[in-house]
Write a protein that holds these residues in place. Structure first.
Motif, PDB file in Angstrom:
ATOM      1  N   ALA A 161       3.541  -4.485  12.685  1.00 52.50           N
ATOM      2  CA  ALA A 161       2.413  -5.227  13.255  1.00 52.50           C
ATOM      3  C   ALA A 161       1.210  -5.169  12.317  1.00 52.50           C
ATOM      4  O   ALA A 161       0.517  -6.178  12.105  1.00 52.50           O
ATOM      5  CB  ALA A 161       2.061  -4.666  14.628  1.00 52.50           C
ATOM      6  N   ALA A 162       0.948  -3.973  11.738  1.00 59.23           N
ATOM      7  CA  ALA A 162      -0.173  -3.836  10.810  1.00 59.23           C
ATOM      8  C   ALA A 162       0.051  -4.660   9.551  1.00 59.23           C
ATOM      9  O   ALA A 162      -0.882  -5.272   9.011  1.00 59.23           O
ATOM     10  CB  ALA A 162      -0.370  -2.363  10.443  1.00 59.23           C
ATOM     11  N   TRP A 163       1.294  -4.692   9.078  1.00 60.01           N
ATOM     12  CA  TRP A 163       1.607  -5.506   7.902  1.00 60.01           C
ATOM     13  C   TRP A 163       1.376  -6.995   8.199  1.00 60.01           C
ATOM     14  O   TRP A 163       0.807  -7.720   7.376  1.00 60.01           O
ATOM     15  CB  TRP A 163       3.045  -5.264   7.468  1.00 60.01           C
ATOM     16  N   ALA A 164       1.823  -7.427   9.365  1.00 56.64           N
ATOM     17  CA  ALA A 164       1.636  -8.827   9.748  1.00 56.64           C
ATOM     18  C   ALA A 164       0.151  -9.156   9.869  1.00 56.64           C
ATOM     19  O   ALA A 164      -0.300 -10.230   9.448  1.00 56.64           O
ATOM     20  CB  ALA A 164       2.362  -9.111  11.058  1.00 56.64           C
ATOM     21  N   GLY A 165      -0.639  -8.229  10.455  1.00 65.14           N
ATOM     22  CA  GLY A 165      -2.074  -8.449  10.575  1.00 65.14           C
ATOM     23  C   GLY A 165      -2.751  -8.528   9.215  1.00 65.14           C
ATOM     24  O   GLY A 165      -3.605  -9.398   8.982  1.00 65.14           O
ATOM     25  N   ALA A 353      -6.479  -1.071   5.582  1.00 60.39           N
ATOM     26  CA  ALA A 353      -6.647   0.351   5.889  1.00 60.39           C
ATOM     27  C   ALA A 353      -5.796   0.755   7.091  1.00 60.39           C
ATOM     28  O   ALA A 353      -5.190   1.841   7.105  1.00 60.39           O
ATOM     29  CB  ALA A 353      -8.129   0.651   6.153  1.00 60.39           C
ATOM     30  N   ALA A 354      -5.754  -0.121   8.107  1.00 59.98           N
ATOM     31  CA  ALA A 354      -4.914   0.159   9.276  1.00 59.98           C
ATOM     32  C   ALA A 354      -3.443   0.227   8.881  1.00 59.98           C
ATOM     33  O   ALA A 354      -2.686   1.088   9.360  1.00 59.98           O
ATOM     34  CB  ALA A 354      -5.134  -0.912  10.342  1.00 59.98           C
ATOM     35  N   TYR A 355      -3.024  -0.685   7.986  1.00 63.24           N
ATOM     36  CA  TYR A 355      -1.637  -0.647   7.522  1.00 63.24           C
ATOM     37  C   TYR A 355      -1.356   0.638   6.748  1.00 63.24           C
ATOM     38  O   TYR A 355      -0.319   1.288   6.951  1.00 63.24           O
ATOM     39  CB  TYR A 355      -1.345  -1.851   6.627  1.00 63.24           C
TER      40      TYR A 355
END
Length: 549
Positions: A161-165, A353-355
């Motif tokens: 999900a983080a990668w997609a974001g 950063a989230a990823y």
């Protein structure tokens, strides 16, 4: 679970029906009896790549049918639904190969592609052997196996999900940059064009109005003189003459009665009225035709300016105002674009950063589970007489992606101090088989949705080691279904169901058969495996001892 396999006219099999059972199913037989043909046939119906020529000599076509039981929630259900194929508790795969090489496949009596077959096979069967490039020996699948062992599905979903974001935010930034760069490249043109359009300020419909006015003024120059002369005649000559005539006639009519002038007088009075109307109308026309000669010049100048600007920008004259609004919008986007880009870049930085944080949490979980997996595999290797070998799950950094930023590889060193390397590069045939078995025992977990097939994975081992191999295979089969092709009597003795593959000559043609063995027949088969072609009482006693466990 594989329930049944029906083979017709494949290689040296004319017709063979097999009904498999849950638990450990063993297939034995002399070398060359046709055990590999069973795996070739199963691989064919599952869409795997295999032998180019499968059809039995003299037959028009070969056919394989496989029947599987699907539990509720089995991954195959999702594939069937996505492909628009009928589902249910039973899955029947059928594939035909003609003598000319044409292949056709059906799933539950519905035609399907080889791609669908292969997708289904990934959820139905795992094949392991010394040349296993579909399973544990394929480094591309090692990370997925480690993730399954580590039970990190939640962390993996967060990373994806983080990668997609981050990918979405990156795409937004790139699009904004591209748009700004394109606008900046034409900024000078935009500002000049908007200034030119604002100065002229063309209005919708103005071109037609100016053209009409211009034509009127051009026409007025040509007809004004004639209309003026006509108006003079109407005002001076005609009106005076008619007035004098009317006064004379009225004088006569007033002096004498019965002159018959009543009707002419009435007509003349009406004519005077119509003449007055005509004079007023012509006067109004003359009023409209009055213009300053400079007005025509001004009208033509603006009309030509509007049309010239329309040609310059390749738009209709009436669309100039809307075109100007479009250019103003681009300039406004340019003026506001820098701030938008800054905001989007900040959002991208936060998404990255989230990823990175999610990927690091996943990496930490993988590293921790890798240590546990290594210890578990080493514990399994000791009973398999490989206590000196070292198994290590190596995790290295790689380019970030939806699965994180790790590369995972299973490596082995068969002797202390020896360099570690890939499983299929370092281990010999027998060692490789035991590594694969130990690794599969540790990775099996609670997932029993697939039928596991081991092709001579016990080759090169015997005695207590072969017994340890068999016990681990039986352990794997305790919660599912395992099929083993084996030459080891120790392994075969631990099977819950036993089939013998044998060859026979019928009408001068060699054919392969597979027969289920009863208890007494099983003793003789194990004795043959112990002693060879000559079965002795000592071999039978050894076979009974193996079956007794």
């Amino acid at each position: 679970m594989l329930r049944a396999l029906d083979i017709r006219d494949i290689l040296i099999i004319d017709h063979l029906e097999l009904n498999f059972q849950p638990g450990l199913n063993v297939l034995t037989g002399e070398t060359g009896a046709g055990k590999s043909i069973l795996l070739d046939s199963l691989g064919f119906v599952l869409g795997w790549r295999g032998r180019a020529e499968l059809v039995r000599q003299g037959a028009a076509q070969g056919e394989v049918l496989a029947e599987f039981d699907l539990a509720e929630g089995h991954p195959a259900h999702a594939i069937l639904e996505e492909a628009g194929l009928p589902g249910g508790e039973t899955l029947i795969l059928r594939r035909v190969n003609t003598a000319e090489g044409r292949k056709t496949a059906w799933v539950n009596d519905r035609r399907c592609s080889g791609e669908v077959l292969r997708a289904l096979s990934e959820t139905l069967v795992e094949l392991h052997g010394q040349h296993d490039d579909r399973g544990l020996l394929n480094p591309r699948g090692h990370m997925a196996l480690l993730d399954q062992y580590a039970n990190v599905q939640g962390l993996l979903a967060s990373v994806r999900a983080a990668w997609a974001g981050a990918a979405k935010a990156r795409k937004t930034v790139e699009a904004t940059r591209a748009a700004l760069d394109a606008v900046r490249a034409e900024e000078e043109f935009l500002r000049h064009a908007v200034g030119e359009l604002d100065k002229l300020d063309p209005q919708p419909g103005e071109d037609e109005a100016l053209d009409t006015r211009r034509r009127q003024m051009q026409a007025a120059e040509r007809i004004r003189g004639d209309i003026t002369r006509a108006f003079g005649l109407l005002s001076d000559g005609a009106e005076t003459a008619m007035g004098e005539a009317l006064r004379w006639l009225e004088g006569v009519a007033g002096q004498e009665s019965g002159t018959g002038l009543e009707e002419p007088l009435a007509a003349l009075s009406r004519a005077m009225i119509e003449l007055g109307d005509a004079q007023d109308g012509v006067e109004r026309v003359l009023g409209h035709l009055e213009f300053n000669p400079g007005d025509l010049e001004d009208c033509e100048e603006r009309l030509f300016a509007i049309r010239g600007l329309a040609r310059k920008h390749d738009v209709q004259a009436d669309d100039l105002a809307g075109y100007a609004d479009t250019l103003r919008g681009k300039l406004a986007a340019l003026d506001a674009g820098d701030q938008d880009l800054a905001d989007q870049e900040a959002a991208l930085k936060a998404a990255e950063a989230a990823y990175a944080q999610a990927a690091e949490q996943l990496s930490a979980a993988r590293r921790e589970s890798a240590v546990a997996l290594d210890q578990a595999v080493m514990a399994e290797l000791a009973p398999l007489k490989m206590e000196r070998a070292v198994f290590e799950t190596r995790i290295s950094s790689c380019a970030p992606g939806p699965e994180g930023s790790d590369a995972v590889a299973f490596t082995v060193a068969t002797n202390p101090g020896a360099p570690a390397g890939a499983l299929n590069k370092i281990a010999s045939g027998g060692e490789l088989s035991r590594f694969l078995l130990a690794l599969k025992v540790c990775l099996r977990g609670e997932d029993a949705s697939k039928t596991l097939i081991f092709d001579e994975i016990d080759r090169g081992v015997g005695g207590a080691t072969a017994d340890a191999v068999g016990r681990r295979l039986r352990s794997l089969a305790s919660s599912g279904q395992v099929l083993v092709v084996t030459h080891s009597p120790q392994v075969a003795a631990l099977g819950g169901h036993h089939w013998q593959v044998r060859k026979q000559v019928v009408d001068g043609m060699t054919l392969s058969q597979v027969v289920p063995l009863a208890d007494t027949e099983r003793v003789d088969e194990l004795a043959r495996m112990v002693s060879g072609d000559t079965i002795t009482e000592e071999a039978r006693a050894a076979a009974r001892a193996l079956l007794a466990g």
